[in-house]
Design a protein around this motif. Sequence first.
Motif, PDB file in Angstrom:
ATOM      1  N   LYS A 198      -5.762  20.298   3.772  1.00  0.00           N
ATOM      2  CA  LYS A 198      -5.623  19.355   2.986  1.00  0.00           C
ATOM      3  C   LYS A 198      -4.374  19.399   2.322  1.00  0.00           C
ATOM      4  CE  LYS A 198     -10.102  18.452   3.795  1.00  0.00           C
ATOM      5  NZ  LYS A 198     -10.293  17.512   4.541  1.00  0.00           N
ATOM      6  N   GLY A 199      -3.456  19.932   2.622  1.00  0.00           N
ATOM      7  CA  GLY A 199      -1.924  19.766   1.945  1.00  0.00           C
ATOM      8  C   GLY A 199      -1.408  18.394   2.392  1.00  0.00           C
ATOM      9  N   LYS A 200      -0.406  18.043   1.406  1.00  0.00           N
ATOM     10  CA  LYS A 200       0.237  16.738   1.613  1.00  0.00           C
ATOM     11  C   LYS A 200       1.272  16.878   2.830  1.00  0.00           C
ATOM     12  CE  LYS A 200       1.340  14.179  -1.861  1.00  0.00           C
ATOM     13  NZ  LYS A 200       2.426  13.844  -2.796  1.00  0.00           N
ATOM     14  N   LEU A 201       1.330  16.081   3.844  1.00  0.00           N
ATOM     15  CA  LEU A 201       2.218  16.188   4.891  1.00  0.00           C
ATOM     16  C   LEU A 201       3.456  14.920   4.776  1.00  0.00           C
ATOM     17  CD1 LEU A 201      -0.047  16.647   8.096  1.00  0.00           C
ATOM     18  CD2 LEU A 201       1.245  18.400   6.737  1.00  0.00           C
ATOM     19  N   CYS A 202       2.910  14.072   4.056  1.00  0.00           N
ATOM     20  CA  CYS A 202       3.876  12.627   4.078  1.00  0.00           C
ATOM     21  C   CYS A 202       3.249  11.737   3.079  1.00  0.00           C
ATOM     22  CB  CYS A 202       4.126  11.874   5.339  1.00  0.00           C
ATOM     23  SG  CYS A 202       5.221  10.728   5.429  1.00  0.00           S
ATOM     24  N   PHE A 203       4.272  11.056   2.134  1.00  0.00           N
ATOM     25  CA  PHE A 203       3.770   9.872   1.479  1.00  0.00           C
ATOM     26  C   PHE A 203       4.624   8.649   1.753  1.00  0.00           C
ATOM     27  CE2 PHE A 203       3.931   7.580  -2.281  1.00  0.00           C
ATOM     28  CZ  PHE A 203       2.732   7.541  -2.857  1.00  0.00           C
ATOM     29  N   LEU A 204       4.012   7.644   2.261  1.00  0.00           N
ATOM     30  CA  LEU A 204       4.674   6.353   2.676  1.00  0.00           C
ATOM     31  C   LEU A 204       4.648   5.344   1.558  1.00  0.00           C
ATOM     32  CD1 LEU A 204       3.462   6.362   6.467  1.00  0.00           C
ATOM     33  CD2 LEU A 204       5.626   7.209   5.573  1.00  0.00           C
ATOM     34  N   ASP A 205       5.836   4.965   1.242  1.00  0.00           N
ATOM     35  CA  ASP A 205       5.664   3.879   0.058  1.00  0.00           C
ATOM     36  C   ASP A 205       5.878   2.557   0.760  1.00  0.00           C
ATOM     37  OD1 ASP A 205       5.709   2.832  -2.394  1.00  0.00           O
ATOM     38  OD2 ASP A 205       7.869   3.378  -2.974  1.00  0.00           O
ATOM     39  N   LYS A 206       5.299   1.508   0.014  1.00  0.00           N
ATOM     40  CA  LYS A 206       5.454   0.129   0.433  1.00  0.00           C
ATOM     41  C   LYS A 206       5.291  -0.112   1.782  1.00  0.00           C
ATOM     42  CE  LYS A 206       8.615  -1.101  -3.534  1.00  0.00           C
ATOM     43  NZ  LYS A 206      10.166  -1.912  -3.760  1.00  0.00           N
ATOM     44  N   VAL A 207       3.989   0.174   2.261  1.00  0.00           N
ATOM     45  CA  VAL A 207       3.413   0.075   3.509  1.00  0.00           C
ATOM     46  C   VAL A 207       2.690  -1.363   3.433  1.00  0.00           C
ATOM     47  CG1 VAL A 207       1.845   0.485   5.303  1.00  0.00           C
ATOM     48  CG2 VAL A 207       3.044   2.419   3.936  1.00  0.00           C
ATOM     49  N   GLU A 208       3.255  -2.512   4.486  1.00  0.00           N
ATOM     50  CA  GLU A 208       2.716  -3.693   4.460  1.00  0.00           C
ATOM     51  C   GLU A 208       1.204  -3.609   4.785  1.00  0.00           C
ATOM     52  OE1 GLU A 208       5.008  -5.885   7.112  1.00  0.00           O
ATOM     53  OE2 GLU A 208       6.900  -5.857   6.130  1.00  0.00           O
ATOM     54  N   PRO A 209       0.527  -4.687   4.087  1.00  0.00           N
ATOM     55  CA  PRO A 209      -1.058  -4.532   4.339  1.00  0.00           C
ATOM     56  C   PRO A 209      -1.387  -4.780   5.817  1.00  0.00           C
ATOM     57  CG  PRO A 209      -0.270  -6.511   3.280  1.00  0.00           C
ATOM     58  CD  PRO A 209       0.849  -5.710   3.252  1.00  0.00           C
ATOM     59  N   ASN A 210      -0.547  -5.562   6.586  1.00  0.00           N
ATOM     60  CA  ASN A 210      -0.889  -6.017   7.846  1.00  0.00           C
ATOM     61  C   ASN A 210      -0.643  -4.671   9.048  1.00  0.00           C
ATOM     62  OD1 ASN A 210       1.751  -6.580   7.578  1.00  0.00           O
ATOM     63  ND2 ASN A 210       1.751  -8.406   8.581  1.00  0.00           N
ATOM     64  N   ALA A 211       0.129  -3.616   8.375  1.00  0.00           N
ATOM     65  CA  ALA A 211       0.379  -2.516   9.252  1.00  0.00           C
ATOM     66  C   ALA A 211      -0.771  -1.934  10.092  1.00  0.00           C
ATOM     67  CB  ALA A 211       1.125  -1.610   8.528  1.00  0.00           C
ATOM     68  N   THR A 212      -0.643  -1.669  11.195  1.00  0.00           N
ATOM     69  CA  THR A 212      -1.645  -1.178  12.027  1.00  0.00           C
ATOM     70  C   THR A 212      -1.550   0.474  11.841  1.00  0.00           C
ATOM     71  OG1 THR A 212      -0.614  -0.601  14.025  1.00  0.00           O
ATOM     72  CG2 THR A 212      -1.647  -2.819  13.723  1.00  0.00           C
ATOM     73  N   PHE A 251       1.037  -1.244  -0.012  1.00  0.00           N
ATOM     74  CA  PHE A 251       0.010   0.066  -0.053  1.00  0.00           C
ATOM     75  C   PHE A 251       0.943   1.212  -0.127  1.00  0.00           C
ATOM     76  CE2 PHE A 251      -2.788  -3.293   1.162  1.00  0.00           C
ATOM     77  CZ  PHE A 251      -4.242  -2.716   1.110  1.00  0.00           C
ATOM     78  N   GLU A 252       0.476   2.317  -0.629  1.00  0.00           N
ATOM     79  CA  GLU A 252       0.889   3.617  -0.453  1.00  0.00           C
ATOM     80  C   GLU A 252      -0.011   4.608   0.360  1.00  0.00           C
ATOM     81  OE1 GLU A 252       1.576   4.593  -4.454  1.00  0.00           O
ATOM     82  OE2 GLU A 252       3.649   3.849  -4.527  1.00  0.00           O
ATOM     83  N   VAL A 253       0.490   5.086   1.322  1.00  0.00           N
ATOM     84  CA  VAL A 253      -0.303   5.988   2.343  1.00  0.00           C
ATOM     85  C   VAL A 253       0.028   7.363   2.087  1.00  0.00           C
ATOM     86  CG1 VAL A 253      -0.972   6.242   4.665  1.00  0.00           C
ATOM     87  CG2 VAL A 253      -0.375   3.717   3.907  1.00  0.00           C
ATOM     88  N   GLU A 254      -0.999   8.218   1.907  1.00  0.00           N
ATOM     89  CA  GLU A 254      -0.874   9.569   1.673  1.00  0.00           C
ATOM     90  C   GLU A 254      -1.442  10.195   2.766  1.00  0.00           C
ATOM     91  OE1 GLU A 254      -3.156  11.542  -1.485  1.00  0.00           O
ATOM     92  OE2 GLU A 254      -1.248  12.765  -1.879  1.00  0.00           O
ATOM     93  N   ILE A 255      -0.553  11.114   3.684  1.00  0.00           N
ATOM     94  CA  ILE A 255      -1.180  11.549   4.899  1.00  0.00           C
ATOM     95  C   ILE A 255      -1.384  13.072   4.611  1.00  0.00           C
ATOM     96  CG2 ILE A 255      -0.758  11.945   7.402  1.00  0.00           C
ATOM     97  CD1 ILE A 255       1.009   9.839   7.225  1.00  0.00           C
ATOM     98  N   LEU A 256      -2.515  13.661   4.702  1.00  0.00           N
ATOM     99  CA  LEU A 256      -2.840  15.122   4.725  1.00  0.00           C
ATOM    100  C   LEU A 256      -3.077  15.713   5.785  1.00  0.00           C
ATOM    101  CD1 LEU A 256      -5.360  14.542   1.407  1.00  0.00           C
ATOM    102  CD2 LEU A 256      -2.987  14.682   1.428  1.00  0.00           C
ATOM    103  N   ASP A 257      -3.157  17.116   5.774  1.00  0.00           N
ATOM    104  CA  ASP A 257      -3.701  18.075   6.837  1.00  0.00           C
ATOM    105  C   ASP A 257      -5.210  18.248   6.754  1.00  0.00           C
ATOM    106  OD1 ASP A 257      -4.506  20.658   8.044  1.00  0.00           O
ATOM    107  OD2 ASP A 257      -2.288  20.345   8.832  1.00  0.00           O
ATOM    108  N   ALA A 258      -5.729  17.829   8.107  1.00  0.00           N
ATOM    109  CA  ALA A 258      -7.198  17.890   8.041  1.00  0.00           C
ATOM    110  C   ALA A 258      -7.781  19.191   7.470  1.00  0.00           C
ATOM    111  CB  ALA A 258      -7.923  17.340   9.410  1.00  0.00           C
ATOM    112  N   LYS A 259      -7.175  20.134   7.964  1.00  0.00           N
ATOM    113  CA  LYS A 259      -7.558  21.722   7.686  1.00  0.00           C
ATOM    114  C   LYS A 259      -7.310  21.971   6.302  1.00  0.00           C
ATOM    115  CE  LYS A 259      -7.729  22.998  12.409  1.00  0.00           C
ATOM    116  NZ  LYS A 259      -7.318  24.042  13.639  1.00  0.00           N
TER     117      LYS A 259
END
Length: 309
Positions: A27-41, A17-25
């Motif tokens: 909507k700007g991108k804070l971080c992009f995580l590549d190759k996240v395992e599917p069983n990651a909590t 999975f690729e996880v994109e983390i945005l600021d809730a207010k």
Amino acid sequence: MTWNINNLKSSKAVVFFEVEILDAKTKGKLCFLDKVEPNATIGEIKSMFHKSREFNGKSLKDEDVLQHLPVGTTATLYFRDLGAQISWVTVFLTEYAGPLLLYLMFYFRVPFIYAPKYDFTTSKHWVVHLACMCHSFHYMKRLLETLFVHRFSHGTMPLRNIFKNCTYYWGFAAWMAYYINHPLYTPPIYGEQQIRLALVMFLFCQIGNFSIHIALRNLRPPGSKTRKIPYPTKNPFTWIFLLVSCPNYTYELGSWLGFTLMTQCLPVAFFTVVGFFQMTVWAKGKHRSYLKEFRDYPPLRSPILPFVL
């Protein structure tokens, strides 16, 4: 902050999975995580997010000049949101005014504190009245120093600190005052000699503490944030600078030891011990800062207690 997840890559063996983390207010991108395992909590993803934002740079001061920083023509600065802030002056005034007023409420025995028959009565022991004067003097001194003596290197602190600090100071003040002003309170076991010795100790350390605060104030011109090594002045109370980095804490400890001896009250002793541990932490931190900033810092000095600590 929102957690947007896109399943972009899959195979028979592994699904990433690729996880994109945005600021809730914003909507700007804070971080992009590549190759996240599917069983990651989600907790593990949060940990990955925080690690991706870690940096080893030093904190910058408002007066730092860009061309003097170790950067080229292109500089990368990291912004850290410290949350809601409140001025140091406001926090100090609030945390010091509370103990002053609370103690006086117990001293005058306002209703609903002790039994109704003791409402607005006074103690028959003169040490109780002396303790009230000393306690009131101490916090009046702190309030006046906040307004007219202290010069703060930082304008604000986190808003949550006011609740933590007030809980500490107000809670201990009420606890001490309840027992010292209680109708069943008994004076110190050694009587007037113990009380007078304690009063001398208390006043001596209060004068010493004020002298140190004045000396530290004179090191920093108005509107300046410059730091200098504090040295003894002509005032004998400042000569302790020869042996201690933070003598204001040394004198503060002495004041509360004197108040403990004067009242012979367990809550006061407990407050003194807790305060000593906290001031030791502050003193050690400031001592390390002095050693790091000034190469010629006097090596004989200890943080709070000469030759000991």
